[in-house]
Design a protein around this motif. Structure first.
Motif, PDB file in Angstrom:
ATOM      1  N   TYR A   1       6.562  14.892  44.313  1.00  0.00           N
ATOM      2  CA  TYR A   1       7.002  15.143  45.698  1.00  0.00           C
ATOM      3  C   TYR A   1       8.503  14.887  45.826  1.00  0.00           C
ATOM      4  CZ  TYR A   1       2.283  15.593  47.737  1.00  0.00           C
ATOM      5  OH  TYR A   1       1.027  16.013  48.076  1.00  0.00           O
ATOM      6  N   MET A   2       8.974  13.811  45.180  1.00  0.00           N
ATOM      7  CA  MET A   2      10.413  13.503  45.222  1.00  0.00           C
ATOM      8  C   MET A   2      11.216  14.678  44.679  1.00  0.00           C
ATOM      9  SD  MET A   2      10.510   9.566  43.861  1.00  0.00           S
ATOM     10  CE  MET A   2      12.280   9.272  44.102  1.00  0.00           C
TER      11      MET A   2
ATOM     12  N   LEU B   1      10.284  17.916  44.398  1.00  0.00           N
ATOM     13  CA  LEU B   1      10.186  19.138  45.193  1.00  0.00           C
ATOM     14  C   LEU B   1      10.979  19.021  46.493  1.00  0.00           C
ATOM     15  CD1 LEU B   1       6.360  19.806  44.691  1.00  0.00           C
ATOM     16  CD2 LEU B   1       8.256  20.948  43.533  1.00  0.00           C
ATOM     17  N   ALA B   2      10.909  17.846  47.124  1.00  0.00           N
ATOM     18  CA  ALA B   2      11.529  17.701  48.438  1.00  0.00           C
ATOM     19  C   ALA B   2      12.848  16.939  48.379  1.00  0.00           C
ATOM     20  CB  ALA B   2      10.550  16.992  49.377  1.00  0.00           C
ATOM     21  N   ALA B   3      13.347  16.655  47.161  1.00  0.00           N
ATOM     22  CA  ALA B   3      14.605  15.910  46.988  1.00  0.00           C
ATOM     23  C   ALA B   3      14.608  14.618  47.804  1.00  0.00           C
ATOM     24  CB  ALA B   3      15.810  16.776  47.335  1.00  0.00           C
ATOM     25  N   ILE B   4      13.585  13.825  47.628  1.00  0.00           N
ATOM     26  CA  ILE B   4      13.461  12.537  48.315  1.00  0.00           C
ATOM     27  C   ILE B   4      14.168  11.479  47.459  1.00  0.00           C
ATOM     28  CG2 ILE B   4      11.802  10.824  49.167  1.00  0.00           C
ATOM     29  CD1 ILE B   4      11.426  13.464  50.611  1.00  0.00           C
ATOM     30  N   THR B   5      14.919  10.606  48.118  1.00  0.00           N
ATOM     31  CA  THR B   5      15.669   9.594  47.363  1.00  0.00           C
ATOM     32  C   THR B   5      14.813   8.353  47.096  1.00  0.00           C
ATOM     33  OG1 THR B   5      16.457   8.486  49.349  1.00  0.00           O
ATOM     34  CG2 THR B   5      17.804  10.308  48.495  1.00  0.00           C
ATOM     35  N   ASP B   6      15.284   7.526  46.155  1.00  0.00           N
ATOM     36  CA  ASP B   6      14.594   6.265  45.866  1.00  0.00           C
ATOM     37  C   ASP B   6      14.528   5.386  47.111  1.00  0.00           C
ATOM     38  OD1 ASP B   6      14.296   7.111  43.293  1.00  0.00           O
ATOM     39  OD2 ASP B   6      16.005   5.983  42.506  1.00  0.00           O
ATOM     40  N   ALA B   7      15.607   5.378  47.896  1.00  0.00           N
ATOM     41  CA  ALA B   7      15.628   4.548  49.105  1.00  0.00           C
ATOM     42  C   ALA B   7      14.561   5.016  50.098  1.00  0.00           C
ATOM     43  CB  ALA B   7      17.007   4.605  49.753  1.00  0.00           C
TER      44      ALA B   7
END
Ligand SMILES: [Zn+2]
Ligand SMILES: [Zn+2]
Length: 376
Positions: free
Chosen positions: A222-223, A225-231
């Protein structure tokens, strides 16, 4: 199903290998040809082959590394071969023994709550042996095979081993273990089991034996595909820990132009659904509440029309179906490759909040599963 035509140029060096699932191939469309070749070369001539056995989440995690930490790409690719044999072996055992593994765990949970256990026959043993040894070692040694014959045979054996995990034992209630009236409610099936099982129902996860399966997409995927950050992921983790629900059913619901449920299945509601999340139940007082526990915090889509009955789907079920049917994004787009990029763009913008809610839910469910494994 064969190789996706748009991958033809990229996969020419390994087009003889078994094509992976649609979802894997769609993820491969988001990876440049030279990186695919690098993955191929990492297990060239040595089964189990990465190309045949990496999961959708594995491929997506490559996309993540490429976009966020390209300097780690080589290390990531070199890392896959060391894990693939063990993961194939585990999957082979799971494919064979899943019903029994679930029955054993459910028995313990139900016993704790004082429920009826008569539908669970847990008399069998979970076998973790490799069942696919075709000839004994002694016999092969006595056959005085030539070096060439022996090498040929070993290579064939390795292929057979690596294929064992592709044979899926269906989770039927009639095969050896007795599950008559109750459907299993523990979600111990791995992502790779789910990814295979869902192919039989044409990527419609809601058609499996229970409604509780989640799409086989890892947090890292998911990170990616959706460019979600660690934070942001850390925030999701605290949301899960604190039981924070962003889109409770009691409020209006989140409108992000989600596709009507009729696009996933004919005959369902054709109006635009809104996104909500399931609430968190109190400690379960009965079996039906216990079953609901697994979907605490889970995002879902539901239309707003009154008394409409064909109107519900889990958000992640929709995501999995869309990846397998990318024309739903835009039938007029020139290729699946660009549709895959558009799909990622959609997750990065309009559907981003829904993805964050989904990641929070995954952590909530992880806590539930951890509690179960402490008990069993
Ligand atoms: Zn990143
Ligand atoms: Zn409706």
């Amino acid at each position: 199903m064969g190789w996706h035509p748009e991958l033809a140029a990229a996969i020419r060096p390994f087009s003889a290998l078994r094509p992976p699932t649609v979802h894997c191939q769609i993820a491969m469309l988001a990876i440049p040809a030279d990186v695919l070749l690098q993955v191929y070369e990492a297990t060239m001539g040595r089964p189990p082959f990465l190309i045949e056995n990496l999961s959708f989440s594995d491929w997506a995690s490559l996309v993540h590394v490429m976009q966020c930490k390209p300097q780690e790409l080589d290390a990531k690719v070199q890392d896959f071969p060391s894990n693939i044999a063990e993961s194939c072996r585990k999957v082979a055992i799971e494919n064979r023994e899943l019903s029994l593994i679930i029955a054993k765990a459910e028995k313990i949970i139900l016993e704790l709550h004082g429920y009826d256990l008569s539908h669970l026959d847990t008399a069998g043993h979970v076998s973790i042996s490799q069942r696919n040894e075709t000839f004994s070692e002694t016999y092969i040694n006595r056959m005085s095979l030539s070096q060439a014959e022996l090498e040929y045979f070993r290579k064939k054996e390795a292929e057979r081993m690596s294929n064992a995990h592709t044979e899926l034992t269906p989770l039927t209630r009639d095969a050896g273990h007795k599950f008559a009236k109750n459907s299993p409610f523990l979600l111990l099936a791995s992502d790779s089991w789910t990814a295979k099982a869902v192919q039989r129902v044409h990527n419609r996860l809601w058609k499996l034996d229970t409604f509780n399966y989640t799409a086989p997409i890892s947090v890292e995927a998911y990170m990616a595909l959706a460019a979600i950050t660690d934070a942001e992921v850390e925030n999701c983790r605290s949301a899960a820990r604190n039981g924070t629900i962003y889109f409770p059913a009691t409020r209006g619901g989140f409108d992000a132009e989600f596709p009507p449920i009729a696009e996933l299945e004919k005959g369902k509601c054709a109006n635009r659904p809104l996104l909500h999340q399931k609430g968190i139940p109190k400690f379960p007082a009965n079996l039906s509440e216990l079953k609901k526990l697994w979907n605490a915090g889970r995002p879902y889509l539901k239309c707003t029309c009154p008394s409409c009955e064909k109107n519900f789907t889990w958000f992640d079920h929709m995501i999995w179906y869309i990846i397998g049917n990318l024309d739903k994004i835009d039938p007029r787009a020139p290729s699946d490759k660009i549709r895959m990029l558009e799909f990622q763009a959609l997750l990065r913008t309009t559907w981003r909040k829904a993805i964050l809610a989904q990641i929070s839910f995954i952590f909530m469910r992880e806590y539930m599963i951890k509690i179960v494994s402490l008990l069993t």
